[in-house]
Scaffold this motif. Sequence first.
Motif, PDB file in Angstrom:
ATOM      1  N   LYS A 180       0.832  -1.206   0.000  1.00 38.69           N
ATOM      2  CA  LYS A 180       0.000   0.000   0.000  1.00 38.69           C
ATOM      3  C   LYS A 180       0.865   1.255   0.000  1.00 38.69           C
ATOM      4  O   LYS A 180       0.553   2.237  -0.686  1.00 38.69           O
ATOM      5  N   VAL A 181       1.944   1.212   0.772  1.00 37.09           N
ATOM      6  CA  VAL A 181       2.869   2.346   0.806  1.00 37.09           C
ATOM      7  C   VAL A 181       3.500   2.544  -0.569  1.00 37.09           C
ATOM      8  O   VAL A 181       3.627   3.672  -1.058  1.00 37.09           O
ATOM      9  N   ALA A 182       3.890   1.446  -1.202  1.00 37.76           N
ATOM     10  CA  ALA A 182       4.483   1.520  -2.538  1.00 37.76           C
ATOM     11  C   ALA A 182       3.487   2.099  -3.543  1.00 37.76           C
ATOM     12  O   ALA A 182       3.852   2.934  -4.378  1.00 37.76           O
ATOM     13  N   PHE A 183       2.233   1.662  -3.443  1.00 40.95           N
ATOM     14  CA  PHE A 183       1.205   2.156  -4.371  1.00 40.95           C
ATOM     15  C   PHE A 183       0.997   3.651  -4.218  1.00 40.95           C
ATOM     16  O   PHE A 183       1.025   4.402  -5.198  1.00 40.95           O
ATOM     17  N   ILE A 184       0.800   4.087  -2.982  1.00 43.97           N
ATOM     18  CA  ILE A 184       0.525   5.509  -2.742  1.00 43.97           C
ATOM     19  C   ILE A 184       1.711   6.371  -3.134  1.00 43.97           C
ATOM     20  O   ILE A 184       1.555   7.439  -3.743  1.00 43.97           O
ATOM     21  N   THR A 185       2.921   5.905  -2.797  1.00 46.52           N
ATOM     22  CA  THR A 185       4.121   6.679  -3.118  1.00 46.52           C
ATOM     23  C   THR A 185       4.297   6.818  -4.620  1.00 46.52           C
ATOM     24  O   THR A 185       4.559   7.914  -5.130  1.00 46.52           O
ATOM     25  N   ALA A 186       4.167   5.702  -5.346  1.00 38.77           N
ATOM     26  CA  ALA A 186       4.317   5.749  -6.803  1.00 38.77           C
ATOM     27  C   ALA A 186       3.203   6.585  -7.440  1.00 38.77           C
ATOM     28  O   ALA A 186       3.447   7.316  -8.403  1.00 38.77           O
ATOM     29  N   PHE A 187       2.000   6.479  -6.907  1.00 40.05           N
ATOM     30  CA  PHE A 187       0.868   7.253  -7.405  1.00 40.05           C
ATOM     31  C   PHE A 187       1.168   8.748  -7.297  1.00 40.05           C
ATOM     32  O   PHE A 187       1.002   9.507  -8.270  1.00 40.05           O
ATOM     33  N   CYS A 188       1.613   9.160  -6.121  1.00 36.90           N
ATOM     34  CA  CYS A 188       1.918  10.589  -5.906  1.00 36.90           C
ATOM     35  C   CYS A 188       3.133  11.030  -6.714  1.00 36.90           C
ATOM     36  O   CYS A 188       3.166  12.146  -7.254  1.00 36.90           O
ATOM     37  N   ALA A 189       4.133  10.150  -6.804  1.00 36.60           N
ATOM     38  CA  ALA A 189       5.348  10.486  -7.552  1.00 36.60           C
ATOM     39  C   ALA A 189       5.035  10.712  -9.026  1.00 36.60           C
ATOM     40  O   ALA A 189       5.596  11.617  -9.666  1.00 36.60           O
ATOM     41  N   GLU A 190       4.128   9.920  -9.581  1.00 39.20           N
ATOM     42  CA  GLU A 190       3.763  10.093 -10.978  1.00 39.20           C
ATOM     43  C   GLU A 190       2.973  11.382 -11.210  1.00 39.20           C
ATOM     44  O   GLU A 190       3.100  12.021 -12.250  1.00 39.20           O
ATOM     45  N   ILE A 191       2.173  11.766 -10.235  1.00 37.86           N
ATOM     46  CA  ILE A 191       1.473  13.052 -10.333  1.00 37.86           C
ATOM     47  C   ILE A 191       2.493  14.187 -10.369  1.00 37.86           C
ATOM     48  O   ILE A 191       2.361  15.146 -11.149  1.00 37.86           O
ATOM     49  N   VAL A 192       3.517  14.063  -9.539  1.00 42.49           N
ATOM     50  CA  VAL A 192       4.591  15.064  -9.534  1.00 42.49           C
ATOM     51  C   VAL A 192       5.291  15.091 -10.891  1.00 42.49           C
ATOM     52  O   VAL A 192       5.626  16.168 -11.411  1.00 42.49           O
ATOM     53  N   GLN A 193       5.499  13.919 -11.476  1.00 44.90           N
ATOM     54  CA  GLN A 193       6.135  13.882 -12.794  1.00 44.90           C
ATOM     55  C   GLN A 193       5.306  14.629 -13.833  1.00 44.90           C
ATOM     56  O   GLN A 193       5.856  15.383 -14.642  1.00 44.90           O
TER      57      GLN A 193
END
Length: 213
Positions: free
Chosen positions: A138-151
């Motif tokens: 879940k942590v990996a999902f949320i982190t990657a989700f937010c990181a891609e928004i930043v991208q």
Amino acid sequence: MEILFRLTQAMSVFVVIAYIYCKSPLFRSLTADAITARDRIYLYLVFSSLSILGTFLGVPVQDAIANTRAIGPVLAGIIGGPLLGTAVGFTGGLHRYSLGGFTALSCGLSTTVEGTIGGIVHLYLYRKNRSEQSFDPKVAFITAFCAEIVQMAIILLVSRPYANAVALVQVIAVPMILSNAVGAALFMSIIRDQKNMVDRIAAISSAKAFKIA
């Protein structure tokens, strides 16, 4: 939908790699109580390769590449901290920059930032005494989700012409956010399950040794 489907295919390759990685000697670095400098080198090589592979398996779109490149840096940061995440992100970003295109700079920069974001999450969990959650899908999902928004935000801020950047983000945002987030979660799930199994076997062996003693 076609982009999402092709990125899902690329993501499935990452799942196979995760399984192979967990069965290899390199996985031992994640089963120890502390990650050594040598272990960090192994992790750097593994996750940098994943990041570069994510670009190679990407989908050409409007002089850019829809990809799953962020999985490597994000996971490296969550597992190993800011230095490892940033190093992996920089390596994957430098490779992307070398390929050119009007998003070369923004994608190279954003990949580095994504690794740093993963590292920040690692620090947060460590300081909150919740380091065991570093392997939580879940942590990996949320982190990657937010990181891609930043991208996507970096692409809009840096890439020019701006109209082309907007048109690109409208096409790739949803497929890339979803595929990278789900891919990171699946990869981490496989790592966590294998790590838990190794820990259980070690605990059983220790209990048997104690009884014999």
